[in-house]
Design a protein around this motif. Structure first.
Motif, PDB file in Angstrom:
ATOM      1  N   LEU A  13      15.617 -49.276  42.169  1.00  0.00           N
ATOM      2  CA  LEU A  13      15.391 -49.755  40.809  1.00  0.00           C
ATOM      3  C   LEU A  13      15.117 -48.607  39.837  1.00  0.00           C
ATOM      4  CD1 LEU A  13      13.149 -52.883  41.483  1.00  0.00           C
ATOM      5  CD2 LEU A  13      15.467 -52.898  40.549  1.00  0.00           C
ATOM      6  N   ARG A  14      14.431 -47.586  40.293  1.00  0.00           N
ATOM      7  CA  ARG A  14      14.080 -46.456  39.427  1.00  0.00           C
ATOM      8  C   ARG A  14      15.322 -45.705  38.985  1.00  0.00           C
ATOM      9  NH1 ARG A  14      12.601 -41.236  40.679  1.00  0.00           N
ATOM     10  NH2 ARG A  14      12.160 -41.744  42.849  1.00  0.00           N
ATOM     11  N   GLY A  15      16.340 -45.673  39.838  1.00  0.00           N
ATOM     12  CA  GLY A  15      17.590 -45.014  39.469  1.00  0.00           C
ATOM     13  C   GLY A  15      17.392 -43.550  39.137  1.00  0.00           C
ATOM     14  N   ASN A  16      17.860 -43.130  37.962  1.00  0.00           N
ATOM     15  CA  ASN A  16      17.766 -41.720  37.586  1.00  0.00           C
ATOM     16  C   ASN A  16      16.533 -41.407  36.741  1.00  0.00           C
ATOM     17  OD1 ASN A  16      18.558 -42.901  35.211  1.00  0.00           O
ATOM     18  ND2 ASN A  16      20.425 -41.720  34.956  1.00  0.00           N
ATOM     19  N   ARG A  17      15.655 -42.376  36.585  1.00  0.00           N
ATOM     20  CA  ARG A  17      14.395 -42.117  35.880  1.00  0.00           C
ATOM     21  C   ARG A  17      13.461 -41.325  36.783  1.00  0.00           C
ATOM     22  NH1 ARG A  17      14.209 -48.351  33.906  1.00  0.00           N
ATOM     23  NH2 ARG A  17      15.675 -48.470  35.594  1.00  0.00           N
ATOM     24  N   THR A  18      12.583 -40.544  36.190  1.00  0.00           N
ATOM     25  CA  THR A  18      11.625 -39.788  36.990  1.00  0.00           C
ATOM     26  C   THR A  18      10.461 -40.688  37.389  1.00  0.00           C
ATOM     27  OG1 THR A  18      10.293 -39.059  35.111  1.00  0.00           O
ATOM     28  CG2 THR A  18      12.183 -37.668  35.730  1.00  0.00           C
ATOM     29  N   GLN A  19       9.795 -40.300  38.477  1.00  0.00           N
ATOM     30  CA  GLN A  19       8.594 -41.031  38.889  1.00  0.00           C
ATOM     31  C   GLN A  19       7.548 -40.980  37.786  1.00  0.00           C
ATOM     32  OE1 GLN A  19       7.415 -39.260  42.634  1.00  0.00           O
ATOM     33  NE2 GLN A  19       8.400 -40.905  43.779  1.00  0.00           N
ATOM     34  N   GLU A  20       7.443 -39.841  37.136  1.00  0.00           N
ATOM     35  CA  GLU A  20       6.459 -39.682  36.066  1.00  0.00           C
ATOM     36  C   GLU A  20       6.731 -40.655  34.918  1.00  0.00           C
ATOM     37  OE1 GLU A  20       4.522 -36.152  33.327  1.00  0.00           O
ATOM     38  OE2 GLU A  20       5.919 -35.631  34.911  1.00  0.00           O
ATOM     39  N   GLU A  21       7.976 -40.792  34.530  1.00  0.00           N
ATOM     40  CA  GLU A  21       8.372 -41.695  33.449  1.00  0.00           C
ATOM     41  C   GLU A  21       8.025 -43.147  33.788  1.00  0.00           C
ATOM     42  OE1 GLU A  21      12.572 -43.231  31.410  1.00  0.00           O
ATOM     43  OE2 GLU A  21      12.576 -41.468  32.696  1.00  0.00           O
ATOM     44  N   VAL A  22       8.392 -43.568  34.986  1.00  0.00           N
ATOM     45  CA  VAL A  22       8.142 -44.949  35.405  1.00  0.00           C
ATOM     46  C   VAL A  22       6.648 -45.201  35.560  1.00  0.00           C
ATOM     47  CG1 VAL A  22       8.517 -46.639  37.247  1.00  0.00           C
ATOM     48  CG2 VAL A  22      10.404 -45.197  36.475  1.00  0.00           C
ATOM     49  N   ALA A  23       5.952 -44.276  36.205  1.00  0.00           N
ATOM     50  CA  ALA A  23       4.509 -44.438  36.414  1.00  0.00           C
ATOM     51  C   ALA A  23       3.772 -44.563  35.084  1.00  0.00           C
ATOM     52  CB  ALA A  23       3.959 -43.265  37.223  1.00  0.00           C
ATOM     53  N   LYS A  24       4.135 -43.734  34.135  1.00  0.00           N
ATOM     54  CA  LYS A  24       3.492 -43.774  32.819  1.00  0.00           C
ATOM     55  C   LYS A  24       3.751 -45.114  32.126  1.00  0.00           C
ATOM     56  CE  LYS A  24       3.047 -41.197  28.522  1.00  0.00           C
ATOM     57  NZ  LYS A  24       3.468 -40.030  27.755  1.00  0.00           N
ATOM     58  N   ALA A  25       4.976 -45.592  32.197  1.00  0.00           N
ATOM     59  CA  ALA A  25       5.338 -46.862  31.567  1.00  0.00           C
ATOM     60  C   ALA A  25       4.594 -48.042  32.203  1.00  0.00           C
ATOM     61  CB  ALA A  25       6.838 -47.084  31.658  1.00  0.00           C
ATOM     62  N   ILE A  26       4.365 -47.964  33.507  1.00  0.00           N
ATOM     63  CA  ILE A  26       3.688 -49.047  34.232  1.00  0.00           C
ATOM     64  C   ILE A  26       2.170 -48.936  34.099  1.00  0.00           C
ATOM     65  CG2 ILE A  26       3.301 -50.004  36.555  1.00  0.00           C
ATOM     66  CD1 ILE A  26       6.196 -49.182  37.190  1.00  0.00           C
ATOM     67  N   GLY A  27       1.694 -47.719  33.873  1.00  0.00           N
ATOM     68  CA  GLY A  27       0.255 -47.505  33.743  1.00  0.00           C
ATOM     69  C   GLY A  27      -0.423 -47.169  35.058  1.00  0.00           C
ATOM     70  N   SER A  34       4.629 -42.806  43.996  1.00  0.00           N
ATOM     71  CA  SER A  34       5.231 -42.088  45.113  1.00  0.00           C
ATOM     72  C   SER A  34       4.851 -42.734  46.446  1.00  0.00           C
ATOM     73  CB  SER A  34       4.789 -40.625  45.078  1.00  0.00           C
ATOM     74  OG  SER A  34       5.346 -39.920  46.155  1.00  0.00           O
ATOM     75  N   MET A  35       3.598 -43.116  46.596  1.00  0.00           N
ATOM     76  CA  MET A  35       3.158 -43.775  47.837  1.00  0.00           C
ATOM     77  C   MET A  35       3.836 -45.125  48.013  1.00  0.00           C
ATOM     78  SD  MET A  35      -0.839 -42.831  48.399  1.00  0.00           S
ATOM     79  CE  MET A  35      -1.424 -42.696  46.722  1.00  0.00           C
ATOM     80  N   TYR A  36       4.005 -45.865  46.921  1.00  0.00           N
ATOM     81  CA  TYR A  36       4.716 -47.150  47.007  1.00  0.00           C
ATOM     82  C   TYR A  36       6.155 -46.920  47.452  1.00  0.00           C
ATOM     83  CZ  TYR A  36       0.877 -48.806  43.967  1.00  0.00           C
ATOM     84  OH  TYR A  36      -0.337 -49.104  43.413  1.00  0.00           O
ATOM     85  N   GLU A  37       6.801 -45.916  46.871  1.00  0.00           N
ATOM     86  CA  GLU A  37       8.208 -45.642  47.204  1.00  0.00           C
ATOM     87  C   GLU A  37       8.378 -45.124  48.627  1.00  0.00           C
ATOM     88  OE1 GLU A  37       9.924 -43.138  44.188  1.00  0.00           O
ATOM     89  OE2 GLU A  37      10.028 -44.787  42.739  1.00  0.00           O
ATOM     90  N   ARG A  38       7.399 -44.426  49.150  1.00  0.00           N
ATOM     91  CA  ARG A  38       7.478 -43.932  50.536  1.00  0.00           C
ATOM     92  C   ARG A  38       7.058 -44.995  51.548  1.00  0.00           C
ATOM     93  NH1 ARG A  38       4.761 -39.305  48.335  1.00  0.00           N
ATOM     94  NH2 ARG A  38       2.913 -39.935  49.482  1.00  0.00           N
ATOM     95  N   GLY A  39       6.601 -46.134  51.080  1.00  0.00           N
ATOM     96  CA  GLY A  39       6.179 -47.203  51.975  1.00  0.00           C
ATOM     97  C   GLY A  39       4.808 -46.989  52.572  1.00  0.00           C
TER      98      GLY A  39
END
Length: 71
Positions: A13-27, A34-39
């Motif tokens: 779902l994150r695609g080409n967005r950075t983890q930082e960008e998504v994390a900031k948007a989600i809060g 990163s831990m969620y994505e690594r399972g």
């Protein structure tokens, strides 16, 4: 819920967005995402809601394995 399947779904779902960008948007922190994505962790319900809203996908499509419900 299989944390590794959830992680792969979140990466997709994150695609080409950075983890930082998504994390900031989600809060949340980048390390949490990163831990969620690594399972390594599964987000709490309030974070699931924010992730679902951010990606505009139903919660069950992101966090619940359909095969689990069919058995």
């Amino acid at each position: 819920m299989d944390s590794h399947v959830i992680g792969q779904t979140l990466i997709k779902l994150r695609g080409n967005r950075t983890q930082e960008e998504v994390a900031k948007a989600i809060g949340i922190s980048k390390s949490a995402l990163s831990m969620y994505e690594r399972g390594e962790r599964i987000p709490r319900d309030n974070i699931k809601i924010r992730i679902s809203a951010y990606y505009k996908k139903p919660i069950h499509k992101i966090f619940f394995n359909q095969k689990t419900h069919e058995t």
